[in-house]
Scaffold this active site. Structure first.
Site, PDB file in Angstrom:
ATOM      1  N   GLY A 215      56.782 -14.315  25.628  1.00  0.00           N
ATOM      2  CA  GLY A 215      56.583 -14.767  24.268  1.00  0.00           C
ATOM      3  C   GLY A 215      55.177 -14.481  23.775  1.00  0.00           C
ATOM      4  O   GLY A 215      54.581 -13.445  24.081  1.00  0.00           O
ATOM      5  N   SER A 216      54.644 -15.422  23.015  1.00  0.00           N
ATOM      6  CA  SER A 216      53.378 -15.182  22.324  1.00  0.00           C
ATOM      7  C   SER A 216      52.179 -15.089  23.248  1.00  0.00           C
ATOM      8  O   SER A 216      51.108 -14.636  22.820  1.00  0.00           O
ATOM      9  CB  SER A 216      53.143 -16.280  21.287  1.00  0.00           C
ATOM     10  OG  SER A 216      54.103 -16.188  20.253  1.00  0.00           O
TER      11      SER A 216
END
Length: 489
Positions: A215-216
């Protein structure tokens, strides 16, 4: 009469030569095959005839040996087994060895020639010596903080010392007691079956052997590539990115969870985790440069050992522009182990130089004589020092003014990056909560720890899961423990 004697002597000589040749064949040419034959009980009996050497944490044994009085005499025991199982693994008379028990088996079992004071070719060294000791790099305070923080939820925590690569904490949850697998018999077989069929898979080492969409948190890798490539020269300048962002070559619009991402700067995008800005930067950086940076951090390395085997973290090597955009924000088929993401944070904390992670500090004989010590080695130059300094500033901003405020520690400098990774069919699976970061004590010359936390948290409601809410508090407790001076055993 003399002729008969000569013939008998010749026959005896031939028989003697044949006997010697057969003995040589059995003892030399077939020795390894016979030693490895399952019907040969001598090797097994010898292996368990003496206590196994201990694995140490801060100089204290977290393993032991129990005299059962049985044919296979000594069984392995564990102190705080579930706490240290992701480090030690198990040493089972029935199911073999894993993790450090496996990687350092020759030292622990006493079969390593390095344990003998005499050279192996002297012929005077015995075949098996008392089991040696293996000292790990783990700090018990950090290990306990990580274990308590996960509190039985599915997930993992890895903490590294950026300057050296030492693994300071390695926790996988839920865990198990490796002692229940040590011996033989129906109880061990039942425990093995129960652990291997448990829905939460407690024997899976999520810190080393499981890969997740990062993810981020992967945006730190993309930002490093953009800064090194001079695609971004001013982190506070608007990037001209629309919100939502049309994925190249498609009609798909990439949205943001955060507000204010339209035309946002890189600094704002990192602070609030704007998907659109980092996805566009990934496309501008290009596949080859993004891959080169990701590889320098450790992605796509199938040979990483600490010394236990680590699963290969993955980023695709042949992507269309829309998939490159998604990969740049840690989605598509990008996957990483928690150790890998701790390496990302460690490289930022280490001025761009990534130290090779290691879990075994040293090995020694049963009497304490040093056998070997793991040296500090550089894994790669992941980014330029100026890029690392700029990323540290951006990660501090995440904690002080952005999505990672739950990781802040009073009186210390903390940098971090949150992440909420979508997965499953149509991204409908419960998101994974990520946090990566590092901490530096006030007045210290360099960060003391880099950490990665992932929480699967399948019991939580989807809207309640976030890296800042679920993972950052765990990271904070581990970093706080790391900032307490290490007083040794």
């Amino acid at each position: 009469m003399t002729a008969y004697i000569r013939r008998a002597a010749a026959l005896s000589l031939v028989l003697l030569v044949a006997l010697l040749a057969n003995a040589a064949r059995v003892q030399v040419l077939q020795a390894d095959r016979l030693d490895g034959n399952p019907a040969n009980r001598r090797t097994v009996l010898s292996r368990y005839a003496e206590p196994r050497g201990d694995i140490l944490v801060e100089g204290r044994p977290v393993t032991g040996s129990k005299d059962t009085g049985q044919l296979l005499r000594y069984e392995r025991t564990y102190t705080d087994g579930p706490l240290y199982a992701p480090v030690t693994g198990h040493a089972s008379q029935t199911y073999g060895t894993t993790l450090v028990e496996d990687a350092e088996d020759a030292v622990l079992s006493g079969t390593s020639p390095r344990l003998s004071p005499l050279p192996p070719w002297s012929g005077l060294a015995p075949g098996r010596r008392p089991g040696g000791r293996v000292a790990t790099t783990i700090r018990s305070a950090l290990q306990q903080a990580a274990y308590r923080g996960l509190a039985g939820r599915r997930g993992a925590v890895v903490a590294l010392e950026p300057s050296s690569g030492r693994v300071l904490a390695l926790v996988s949850s839920p865990s198990y007691d490796p002692g229940v697998l040590s011996g033989t018999g129906s109880e061990v077989a039942t425990a093995w079956a129960r652990l291997n069929t448990a829905p939460d898979r407690p024997m899976l080492n999520r810190a080393l052997r499981e890969t997740y969409p990062p993810g981020s948190t992967f945006k730190i890798v993309t930002a490093a590539a953009a800064l090194d490539a001079r695609v971004v020269t001013d982190v506070h300048a608007p990037t001209g990115t629309p919100d939502p962002y049309p994925l190249p070559g498609t009609r798909t619009l990439l949205p943001n969870e955060a507000n204010g991402c339209a035309d946002a700067s890189l600094a704002y995008a990192i602070r609030w985790s704007c998907n659109t800005v980092l996805a566009r930067l990934g496309v501008e950086v290009g596949q080859s440069r993004l891959l080169r940076t990701a590889r320098a951090f450790g992605f796509n390395d199938p040979d990483l050992r600490i010394p236990s085997r680590v699963a290969r973290s993955h980023i695709d090597t042949d992507m269309s522009p829309d998939r490159l955009a998604l990969s740049a924000i840690g989605q598509y088929d990008t996957r990483a182990t928690p150790l890998q993401m701790a390496m990302v944070a460690s490289a930022v904390a280490g001025d761009g130089e990534l130290a090779r992670p290691y879990l075994v500090e040293s090995t020694a004989t049963a009497g304490g004589g040093l056998v070997g010590r793991t040296p500090r080695r550089t894994y790669a130059r992941a980014m330029e020092p100026s890029t690392a300094r700029r990323l540290r500033e951006l990660m501090v901003d995440v904690v002080e003014r952005g999505s990672g405020s739950n990781a802040g520690i009073e009186g210390a400098e903390v940098g971090g990056k949150t992440g909420t990774a979508q997965h499953g069919m149509g991204n409908q699976g419960t998101p994974y909560a990520w946090f990566i970061g590092w901490a530096r004590a006030a007045g210290a010359a360099r960060p003391a720890v880099a950490v990665a936390v992932v929480v699967e948290d399948a019991a939580a409601r989807r809207e309640e899961i976030s890296g800042g809410g679920s993972a950052a508090p765990i990271a904070r407790s581990v970093m706080e423990a790391a900032l307490v001076p290490d007083r040794g055993p």
